[in-house]
Design a protein around this motif. Sequence first.
Motif, PDB file in Angstrom:
ATOM      1  N   PHE A  95      35.829  21.014 -46.552  1.00  0.00           N
ATOM      2  CA  PHE A  95      36.958  21.635 -45.852  1.00  0.00           C
ATOM      3  C   PHE A  95      38.264  21.381 -46.600  1.00  0.00           C
ATOM      4  O   PHE A  95      39.116  22.267 -46.706  1.00  0.00           O
ATOM      5  N   SER A  96      38.417  20.176 -47.126  1.00  0.00           N
ATOM      6  CA  SER A  96      39.619  19.854 -47.900  1.00  0.00           C
ATOM      7  C   SER A  96      39.727  20.740 -49.127  1.00  0.00           C
ATOM      8  O   SER A  96      40.823  21.156 -49.517  1.00  0.00           O
ATOM      9  N   ALA A  97      38.590  21.047 -49.758  1.00  0.00           N
ATOM     10  CA  ALA A  97      38.588  21.929 -50.928  1.00  0.00           C
ATOM     11  C   ALA A  97      39.117  23.317 -50.548  1.00  0.00           C
ATOM     12  O   ALA A  97      39.915  23.912 -51.285  1.00  0.00           O
ATOM     13  N   LEU A  98      38.695  23.816 -49.395  1.00  0.00           N
ATOM     14  CA  LEU A  98      39.200  25.106 -48.926  1.00  0.00           C
ATOM     15  C   LEU A  98      40.724  25.069 -48.783  1.00  0.00           C
ATOM     16  O   LEU A  98      41.429  25.998 -49.196  1.00  0.00           O
ATOM     17  N   LEU A  99      41.225  23.986 -48.197  1.00  0.00           N
ATOM     18  CA  LEU A  99      42.663  23.855 -47.982  1.00  0.00           C
ATOM     19  C   LEU A  99      43.437  23.742 -49.283  1.00  0.00           C
ATOM     20  O   LEU A  99      44.510  24.342 -49.438  1.00  0.00           O
ATOM     21  N   LEU A 100      42.914  22.968 -50.231  1.00  0.00           N
ATOM     22  CA  LEU A 100      43.641  22.717 -51.472  1.00  0.00           C
ATOM     23  C   LEU A 100      43.811  23.982 -52.306  1.00  0.00           C
ATOM     24  O   LEU A 100      44.836  24.171 -52.965  1.00  0.00           O
ATOM     25  N   PHE A 101      42.806  24.847 -52.290  1.00  0.00           N
ATOM     26  CA  PHE A 101      42.899  26.085 -53.068  1.00  0.00           C
ATOM     27  C   PHE A 101      43.860  27.084 -52.441  1.00  0.00           C
ATOM     28  O   PHE A 101      44.573  27.792 -53.163  1.00  0.00           O
ATOM     29  N   ALA A 102      43.878  27.166 -51.133  1.00  0.00           N
ATOM     30  CA  ALA A 102      44.691  28.196 -50.478  1.00  0.00           C
ATOM     31  C   ALA A 102      45.335  27.638 -49.222  1.00  0.00           C
ATOM     32  O   ALA A 102      44.648  27.343 -48.252  1.00  0.00           O
ATOM     33  N   HIS A 103      46.654  27.479 -49.252  1.00  0.00           N
ATOM     34  CA  HIS A 103      47.404  27.005 -48.091  1.00  0.00           C
ATOM     35  C   HIS A 103      48.846  27.514 -48.200  1.00  0.00           C
ATOM     36  O   HIS A 103      49.324  27.838 -49.284  1.00  0.00           O
ATOM     37  N   ALA A 104      49.503  27.582 -47.065  1.00  0.00           N
ATOM     38  CA  ALA A 104      50.902  28.043 -47.013  1.00  0.00           C
ATOM     39  C   ALA A 104      51.094  29.320 -47.833  1.00  0.00           C
ATOM     40  O   ALA A 104      52.068  29.465 -48.564  1.00  0.00           O
TER      41      ALA A 104
ATOM     42  N   ALA B 230      65.091  29.607 -51.587  1.00  0.00           N
ATOM     43  CA  ALA B 230      65.559  29.469 -50.207  1.00  0.00           C
ATOM     44  C   ALA B 230      65.460  30.790 -49.453  1.00  0.00           C
ATOM     45  O   ALA B 230      65.112  30.816 -48.264  1.00  0.00           O
ATOM     46  N   ARG B 231      65.748  31.901 -50.140  1.00  0.00           N
ATOM     47  CA  ARG B 231      65.651  33.220 -49.509  1.00  0.00           C
ATOM     48  C   ARG B 231      64.221  33.546 -49.090  1.00  0.00           C
ATOM     49  O   ARG B 231      64.000  34.374 -48.195  1.00  0.00           O
ATOM     50  N   ILE B 232      63.259  32.912 -49.737  1.00  0.00           N
ATOM     51  CA  ILE B 232      61.853  33.111 -49.377  1.00  0.00           C
ATOM     52  C   ILE B 232      61.431  32.117 -48.302  1.00  0.00           C
ATOM     53  O   ILE B 232      60.854  32.475 -47.271  1.00  0.00           O
ATOM     54  N   VAL B 233      61.725  30.838 -48.541  1.00  0.00           N
ATOM     55  CA  VAL B 233      61.219  29.764 -47.692  1.00  0.00           C
ATOM     56  C   VAL B 233      61.742  29.866 -46.261  1.00  0.00           C
ATOM     57  O   VAL B 233      60.964  29.729 -45.298  1.00  0.00           O
ATOM     58  N   VAL B 234      63.031  30.124 -46.077  1.00  0.00           N
ATOM     59  CA  VAL B 234      63.621  30.099 -44.731  1.00  0.00           C
ATOM     60  C   VAL B 234      63.033  31.171 -43.810  1.00  0.00           C
ATOM     61  O   VAL B 234      62.480  30.848 -42.755  1.00  0.00           O
ATOM     62  N   PRO B 235      63.120  32.464 -44.153  1.00  0.00           N
ATOM     63  CA  PRO B 235      62.590  33.471 -43.218  1.00  0.00           C
ATOM     64  C   PRO B 235      61.078  33.394 -43.025  1.00  0.00           C
ATOM     65  O   PRO B 235      60.588  33.592 -41.911  1.00  0.00           O
ATOM     66  N   VAL B 236      60.338  33.096 -44.102  1.00  0.00           N
ATOM     67  CA  VAL B 236      58.880  33.025 -43.969  1.00  0.00           C
ATOM     68  C   VAL B 236      58.482  31.828 -43.116  1.00  0.00           C
ATOM     69  O   VAL B 236      57.554  31.911 -42.294  1.00  0.00           O
ATOM     70  N   SER B 237      59.148  30.698 -43.274  1.00  0.00           N
ATOM     71  CA  SER B 237      58.849  29.507 -42.469  1.00  0.00           C
ATOM     72  C   SER B 237      59.105  29.783 -40.988  1.00  0.00           C
ATOM     73  O   SER B 237      58.292  29.413 -40.123  1.00  0.00           O
ATOM     74  N   ILE B 238      60.228  30.429 -40.691  1.00  0.00           N
ATOM     75  CA  ILE B 238      60.566  30.733 -39.291  1.00  0.00           C
ATOM     76  C   ILE B 238      59.550  31.699 -38.699  1.00  0.00           C
ATOM     77  O   ILE B 238      59.083  31.513 -37.561  1.00  0.00           O
ATOM     78  N   ALA B 239      59.192  32.741 -39.450  1.00  0.00           N
ATOM     79  CA  ALA B 239      58.222  33.725 -38.952  1.00  0.00           C
ATOM     80  C   ALA B 239      56.867  33.085 -38.699  1.00  0.00           C
ATOM     81  O   ALA B 239      56.221  33.340 -37.663  1.00  0.00           O
ATOM     82  N   THR B 240      56.410  32.250 -39.627  1.00  0.00           N
ATOM     83  CA  THR B 240      55.106  31.596 -39.472  1.00  0.00           C
ATOM     84  C   THR B 240      55.111  30.653 -38.277  1.00  0.00           C
ATOM     85  O   THR B 240      54.140  30.599 -37.508  1.00  0.00           O
ATOM     86  N   GLU B 241      56.189  29.904 -38.111  1.00  0.00           N
ATOM     87  CA  GLU B 241      56.297  28.984 -36.975  1.00  0.00           C
ATOM     88  C   GLU B 241      56.292  29.754 -35.661  1.00  0.00           C
ATOM     89  O   GLU B 241      55.666  29.342 -34.676  1.00  0.00           O
TER      90      GLU B 241
ATOM     91  N   GLY C 175      45.917  26.323 -41.932  1.00  0.00           N
ATOM     92  CA  GLY C 175      46.211  25.882 -43.290  1.00  0.00           C
ATOM     93  C   GLY C 175      46.621  27.039 -44.187  1.00  0.00           C
ATOM     94  O   GLY C 175      47.568  26.920 -44.967  1.00  0.00           O
ATOM     95  N   LEU C 176      45.923  28.169 -44.083  1.00  0.00           N
ATOM     96  CA  LEU C 176      46.237  29.336 -44.904  1.00  0.00           C
ATOM     97  C   LEU C 176      47.666  29.814 -44.659  1.00  0.00           C
ATOM     98  O   LEU C 176      48.372  30.207 -45.596  1.00  0.00           O
ATOM     99  N   LEU C 177      48.102  29.783 -43.406  1.00  0.00           N
ATOM    100  CA  LEU C 177      49.404  30.342 -43.058  1.00  0.00           C
ATOM    101  C   LEU C 177      50.530  29.305 -43.026  1.00  0.00           C
ATOM    102  O   LEU C 177      51.650  29.583 -43.457  1.00  0.00           O
ATOM    103  N   VAL C 178      50.231  28.119 -42.526  1.00  0.00           N
ATOM    104  CA  VAL C 178      51.268  27.109 -42.312  1.00  0.00           C
ATOM    105  C   VAL C 178      51.292  26.070 -43.429  1.00  0.00           C
ATOM    106  O   VAL C 178      52.352  25.683 -43.916  1.00  0.00           O
ATOM    107  N   GLY C 179      50.118  25.588 -43.828  1.00  0.00           N
ATOM    108  CA  GLY C 179      50.061  24.574 -44.877  1.00  0.00           C
ATOM    109  C   GLY C 179      49.071  23.476 -44.566  1.00  0.00           C
ATOM    110  O   GLY C 179      48.479  23.418 -43.488  1.00  0.00           O
ATOM    111  N   ILE C 180      48.893  22.576 -45.529  1.00  0.00           N
ATOM    112  CA  ILE C 180      47.906  21.503 -45.405  1.00  0.00           C
ATOM    113  C   ILE C 180      48.175  20.615 -44.199  1.00  0.00           C
ATOM    114  O   ILE C 180      47.261  20.270 -43.445  1.00  0.00           O
ATOM    115  N   TRP C 181      49.434  20.243 -43.998  1.00  0.00           N
ATOM    116  CA  TRP C 181      49.747  19.323 -42.905  1.00  0.00           C
ATOM    117  C   TRP C 181      49.413  19.934 -41.544  1.00  0.00           C
ATOM    118  O   TRP C 181      48.935  19.230 -40.645  1.00  0.00           O
ATOM    119  N   GLY C 182      49.666  21.220 -41.390  1.00  0.00           N
ATOM    120  CA  GLY C 182      49.327  21.872 -40.131  1.00  0.00           C
ATOM    121  C   GLY C 182      47.839  21.877 -39.879  1.00  0.00           C
ATOM    122  O   GLY C 182      47.382  21.734 -38.734  1.00  0.00           O
TER     123      GLY C 182
END
Length: 322
Positions: free
Chosen positions: A97-106, A22-33, A68-75
Amino acid sequence: MRLTGYVIRKTREMVTVYWELARIVVPVSIATEALSRLGVIEALSPLLSPAMDLFGLPPELGLAWLTGLLVGIWGAISLIFTLVPVTDLTAADITVFSALLLFAHALPIEQKIIQKAGPAMVLTISLRIGGGMLYAFLLHQVLAATGWLSAAADPAWIPMGSVTGWPDFFFGLVEALASMFCVLIGLVFALDILERSGVMALMMKTLSPVLRLAGIRREAEQFASVGLFLGISYGGGLLIREARSGTVPPRDIFVACIFMGFSHSIIEDTVVVMTIGADFTGVFVGRLLFTVVASAVIALMIRSVRDETFFAWMFRGARQTT
């Protein structure tokens, strides 16, 4: 009383892991958004547009890749058909393109979790992006040479990007944290029960040959398997706990993290990209084969590196015999 003590002990273990995540997910998610809403990601995306040519993809998809690299697959997938009309894409384009996303996202979130387990963040990010680019390039060359998947893209679902406010974002973040808590507490108890009953040993015996081919030794097999099926948040979260206990050697942690980086959430993520038209063989079978081979090569290289170099540049956890 013994059962109550067992439940309390296991719950405390889980809460420790959850707090780290949680200490990782919360601040990084807010910063990326925030970066996304300020237009920083969109401003940087032209730098990646020329790279799309390596994979035979339209340059416009550079923005979706960076997202995708910064936010994630859904973005990323919410942007694909907004940037490029579906009529201009082939099944090969979607698969590559999907292969690129699957290897590196979020990457900001996932690699921060990996870093907590010990492996150096810059190195693991480079390996994930580099591995994804290499696989996508090889896949593109095979598809271009054979004409396989040259038909027009035929997605079962076309996601549309939705503009939401900060309240919606925070509601989604709280929802995700609650889901993570439930999954983690179930996972900790389930793994302990499977281990005590002998089922885990049987599962590991089945998966062990594949994991050994990938250079993953017995101590890290369980966590690599969790990451493979459930994702880095869970496999990496458990590895953080084990890394601190000293039960898994640092080099084995490193190789397991690389394996998880290349292939994780193997069922969920594969289904998601298949709904937008990606081919199963390219995004599942080929990805797994590449992961095993690439991880094995990296494992050989890592185990030949001197301790001084390994602990100075590749791993920042507690030093021990490896």
